[in-house]
Design a protein around this motif. Structure first.
Motif, short mmCIF file in Angstrom:
data_model
loop_
_atom_site.label_atom_id
_atom_site.label_comp_id
_atom_site.label_asym_id
_atom_site.label_seq_id
_atom_site.Cartn_x
_atom_site.Cartn_y
_atom_site.Cartn_z
N GLU A 38 0.97 -1.27 0.01
CA GLU A 38 -0.01 0.01 -0.05
C GLU A 38 0.79 1.35 -0.08
O GLU A 38 0.58 2.26 -0.72
CB GLU A 38 -1.06 0.04 1.33
N ALA A 39 1.91 1.09 0.83
CA ALA A 39 2.93 2.29 0.89
C ALA A 39 3.54 2.60 -0.62
O ALA A 39 3.56 3.70 -1.10
CB ALA A 39 4.15 2.07 1.88
N MET A 40 3.79 1.66 -1.23
CA MET A 40 4.22 1.68 -2.74
C MET A 40 3.43 2.46 -3.40
O MET A 40 3.52 3.10 -4.39
CB MET A 40 4.90 0.50 -3.31
N ALA A 41 1.82 2.00 -3.21
CA ALA A 41 0.91 2.63 -4.06
C ALA A 41 0.95 3.98 -3.89
O ALA A 41 0.71 4.84 -4.75
CB ALA A 41 -0.30 1.79 -3.91
N LEU A 42 0.85 4.24 -2.50
CA LEU A 42 0.71 5.72 -2.22
C LEU A 42 1.86 6.73 -3.04
O LEU A 42 1.51 7.84 -3.49
CB LEU A 42 0.55 5.99 -0.63
N LEU A 43 3.07 5.93 -2.57
CA LEU A 43 4.04 6.97 -3.28
C LEU A 43 3.99 7.00 -4.75
O LEU A 43 4.34 8.03 -5.15
CB LEU A 43 5.39 6.08 -2.61
N VAL B 138 1.71 10.17 -5.47
CA VAL B 138 2.56 11.07 -5.48
C VAL B 138 3.63 11.29 -6.04
O VAL B 138 4.31 12.35 -5.95
CB VAL B 138 2.60 11.53 -3.79
N GLY B 139 4.08 10.26 -6.99
CA GLY B 139 5.01 10.51 -7.88
C GLY B 139 6.48 10.32 -7.13
O GLY B 139 7.46 10.74 -7.79
N LEU B 140 6.56 9.43 -6.18
CA LEU B 140 7.82 9.40 -5.66
C LEU B 140 8.44 7.82 -5.33
O LEU B 140 8.99 7.50 -4.51
CB LEU B 140 7.75 10.11 -4.31
N ALA B 141 7.51 6.89 -6.23
CA ALA B 141 7.83 5.62 -6.09
C ALA B 141 9.26 5.29 -6.33
O ALA B 141 9.84 4.21 -5.59
CB ALA B 141 6.82 4.78 -6.97
N ASP B 142 10.16 5.95 -7.05
CA ASP B 142 11.38 5.75 -7.32
C ASP B 142 12.23 5.86 -5.85
O ASP B 142 13.32 5.61 -6.23
CB ASP B 142 11.78 6.44 -8.57
N LEU C 263 16.17 13.97 0.10
CA LEU C 263 15.04 14.67 -0.45
C LEU C 263 14.97 16.19 -0.35
O LEU C 263 15.34 16.45 0.42
CB LEU C 263 13.83 13.79 0.11
N SER C 264 13.97 16.78 -1.35
CA SER C 264 13.81 18.07 -1.26
C SER C 264 13.01 18.40 -0.09
O SER C 264 12.01 17.27 0.21
CB SER C 264 13.39 18.69 -2.64
N GLY C 265 12.30 19.57 0.23
CA GLY C 265 11.39 19.72 1.08
C GLY C 265 10.17 19.19 0.57
O GLY C 265 9.20 18.82 1.33
N GLY C 266 9.83 19.69 -0.57
CA GLY C 266 8.56 19.32 -1.22
C GLY C 266 8.50 17.88 -1.31
O GLY C 266 7.19 17.22 -1.22
N GLN C 267 9.47 17.20 -1.64
CA GLN C 267 9.52 15.52 -1.89
C GLN C 267 8.93 15.21 -0.17
O GLN C 267 8.16 14.40 -0.07
CB GLN C 267 10.83 15.02 -2.18
#
Lengths: 224, 279, 217
Positions: free
Chosen positions: B134-139, B142-146, B155-159
């Motif tokens: 589920e965590a991977m699906a959420l990532l 939001v575009g952060l799966a990688d 990571l940047s602040g936004g990430q």
């Protein structure tokens, strides 16, 4: 337990106070002399030449990594013989404390100067201040604020380290205490407890106010 | 006759006071957030917006009023609790409300994935494999799966903020509280975070948002509440109307602080752009 | 410089080093335990114990280790507490070291931002879970440089245990200088021994600090 009375024997307290004075004297002289040594060391550590900085680094690291007692031995048994100095135990102590204290202080000085954000000197530049003016009015006041609390702490450490002088034979506070204990061994068998207790207390009375001052300065001058 | 159970967050007559303060922070504030809707709270600094959110979260005590979720009372204010720390809500109640803070601190000793999976595994006792999926699906969403195995400091602040949102979402909170989550970010990163929030709104996540990004507020809100000095100055269930034609003077003044214009103008309203003495 | 002397008597220094290390290891371990307990008491704000810890810290930081050792070794027996020299040394090191460790650990805990704890609350963690999974890892990371510095400091401080007749490095040095007038050789061995003990620890310490520094850029 009534051996508390050893403290009331005539001459005991005055002798202890004398010993305390020797301790404080050694510490005081060392602190005073380590200030110029520290300032020069600190200044040298920010020097442009890499060789100078490297030499300073080696000197600093050696003095800080060796236990103070070892340094005392080296100075007293070694250096005095090497350079044919007539260095007595007290002299050896002061020498070591000045070099050690100076090295520590030098590192503090270097740290204080380097920790002033470039923005400060840049702002001074933009406002038109000259080099010396910047140093005196911008760098120095801020450096001192960062420096002083740690320096007072260093002074406390020097006072505590003077206790090692007894192991070189210097007749300072602990030595005096031991002499008193020995002299009164039969009359006051548990005098040991009381004498060492008083010595303990005396060190505390000297060092604790310094710690309090250091902490107060740190709070007052804490940089946001 | 069965009573229609209100679904969503209900705040009634909230009273809050700081110790040794003269006035109450809140003197009986009330509002609702129906399930599936987004309520945005706007207002000047110091008006109590964040404090309001924190009391709903249970991070600060209330001295009067009730906070209820789907009819279940989460908290009742009691006088004399001004100095109490966080409210002692049981874990199960706390996970019904999720919160994302302005500072995008993640747990620095864990990876992105670790950050997200910690709570479901430790608190909700779910199976690690399911949680990770589920965590991977959420990532992914939001575009952060990688970046699943990255450490927060990479990571940047936004990430980081997007990860923080995932971390809150994986517990399936009924209400999500967002406390000025983009206020500390560099402007370029604000967009990526707010896009995620808009996405959540489209999916029907009930949210209570404090923000000063006015255009975003207008887009995401179903309801607006403006707070000043701990009082609701204006409320509206039509955000477009509120932003275009605020009804109260205070609201108008507040919204005006976001508009800028040159002051010296020609008669037709155009700013003066030609000057005589310029080289 | 008489190199054969060095070869001959190096084993003495190895024995001395082992004594130094033994006392240090036990003393430091105990100091860490004492420090952790004190830090826990201070950060949890337990009423009476907190003041006691404060007093302990002030006393142990404002008195020299040597005096503490003399008090333990020569003074306490008069009250009926007779301990071996090794025990006194370890207790003395732990007494002194405990307060330094406590300060380092307390600073570590206080450096953890409140927001981290609030995040844990909102994620439903129990108090224990928050402490174990959120506070301690971050506190340890911040406190590590201080703890490493304290370890080195305590090993150096242990050099005074020769004063209560423990056969550590300093004792060996004094002995050999006294017996054979081999000043330079003995001092050389002294320096080398301490460097061999302390330099690796310093390097390992730096490596540990870097490994657990979560903010590394």
């Amino acid at each position: 337990m009534s051996d508390f009375n050893i403290l009331l024997e005539p001459g005991v307290f005055p002798r202890l106070l004398n010993g305390l004075w020797v301790t404080v004297w050694i510490a005081g002289v060392s602190v005073l002399l380590s200030i110029p040594v520290g300032l020069v060391t600190g200044w040298l550590m920010t020097a442009k030449s890499r060789t100078i900085r490297a030499i300073m680094r080696v000197y600093l690291d050696f003095i800080r990594i060796m236990p103070q007692l070892a340094l005392l031995f080296i100075a007293f048994y070694g250096l005095a013989r090497l350079w044919n100095w007539n260095l007595d135990a007290t002299g050896a102590c002061v020498l070591v404390f000045v070099l050690w204290g100076g090295a520590e202080l030098g590192d503090l000085v270097r740290g204080a100067i380097q920790s002033i954000p470039a923005i400060q000197t840049e702002s001074a530049y933009v406002l038109g201040l000259t080099g010396p003016q910047t140093f005196a009015r911008v760098v120095l006041p801020q450096a001192i604020r960062r420096l002083l609390p740690a320096s007072v702490n260093l002074a406390t450490r020097i006072v505590k380290t003077t206790s090692l002088a007894v192991l070189l034979g210097v007749v300072e506070l602990i030595k005096v205490g031991q002499q008193i204990i020995d002299a009164n061994r039969f009359q006051y068998p548990s005098g040991t407890l009381w004498i060492y207790g008083v010595i303990f207390l005396m060190y505390f009375i000297v060092c604790w106010p310094l710690s309090v001052v250091a902490r107060y300065l740190e709070k007052e001058w804490a940089t946001a | 006759m069965t009573e229609q159970q209100f679904r969503g967050l209900e705040v009634r007559d909230l009273v809050k006071k700081y110790p040794k303060a003269e006035r109450n922070v809140f003197d009986g504030i009330s509002f609702d957030v129906p399930k599936g809707q987004v309520l945005v709270i706007v207002g000047p600094s110091g008006s109590g917006k964040s404090t309001l959110l924190r009391t709903v979260a249970g991070l600060e005590p209330i001295q009067g009023g009730t906070i209820a979720l789907d009819g279940d009372v989460l908290e009742t204010g009691k006088p004399g609790t001004e100095k109490a720390g966080r409210s002692k809500r049981p874990s199960a109640l706390r996970t019904r409300i999720g919160m994302v803070f302005q500072s995008y601190d993640l747990f620095p000793n864990k990876t992105v994935l670790g950050n997200i999976t910690m709570a479901p595994v430790l608190v909700q006792k779910r199976k690690k494999a399911d949680v990770e999926a589920e965590a991977m699906a959420l990532l992914e969403r939001v575009g952060l799966a990688d970046r699943a195995d990255a450490k927060p400091h990479e990571l940047s602040g936004g990430q980081r903020q997007r990860v923080a949102i995932c971390r809150a979402l994986i517990l399936h909170p009924e209400v999500l509280l967002l406390d000025e989550i983009t206020a500390a970010l560099d402007p370029e990163m604000v967009r990526e975070v707010l896009d995620v929030v808009l996405d959540l709104a489209d999916d029907g996540q009930t949210m209570l948002i404090v923000t000063h990004e006015m255009q975003f507020a207008r887009a995401v809100a179903d309801r607006i509440v403006m707070i000043e000095d701990g009082r609701i100055v204006e409320r509206s269930t039509d955000p477009d109307e509120f932003f275009a034609h605020p009804k109260t003077e205070r609201a108008r003044e507040f919204l005006h602080t976001f508009e800028f214009e040159r002051r010296r103008k020609h008669e037709d309203g155009e700013p003066i752009r030609e000057f005589e003495d310029v080289d | 410089m008489d190199w054969s002397f060095i070869g001959h008597y190096a084993p003495f220094f190895v024995t001395g080093a082992l004594m130094t290390l033994t006392i240090s290891v036990f003393g430091i371990a105990l100091a860490i335990v004492v420090g952790a307990v004190c830090a826990a008491i201070e950060t949890a704000r337990i009423p009476v114990l907190r003041q006691i810890v404060r007093v302990y810290v002030e006393i142990s930081r404002n008195t020299p280790l040597l005096v503490q050792l003399y008090f333990l070794y020569f003074g306490l027996p008069k009250l009926g507490f007779v301990w071996s020299a090794e025990a006194c040394a370890i207790i003395g090191l732990a007494f002194l070291g405990g307060s330094y460790m406590a300060e380092a650990m307390r600073a570590g805990v206080e450096a953890v931002p409140v927001v981290q704890r609030e995040n844990a609350v909102m994620l439903g963690f129990s108090r224990l879970q928050t402490v174990v999974h959120v506070v301690v890892p971050q506190a340890a990371s911040t406190a590590l440089p201080g703890i490493v510095a304290n370890v080195i400091f305590l090993i150096k401080e242990s050099s005074v245990v020769s004063a209560i007749a423990l056969a550590d490095v300093m004792y060996m040095t004094k002995d050999l200088i006294g017996m054979y007038y081999s000043t330079y050789e003995s001092l050389f061995l002294l320096i080398v021994t301490y460097l061999i003990i302390l330099l690796p620890i310093s390097i390992v310490g730096s490596w540990l600090e870097r490994k657990f520094n979560y903010e590394r850029l």
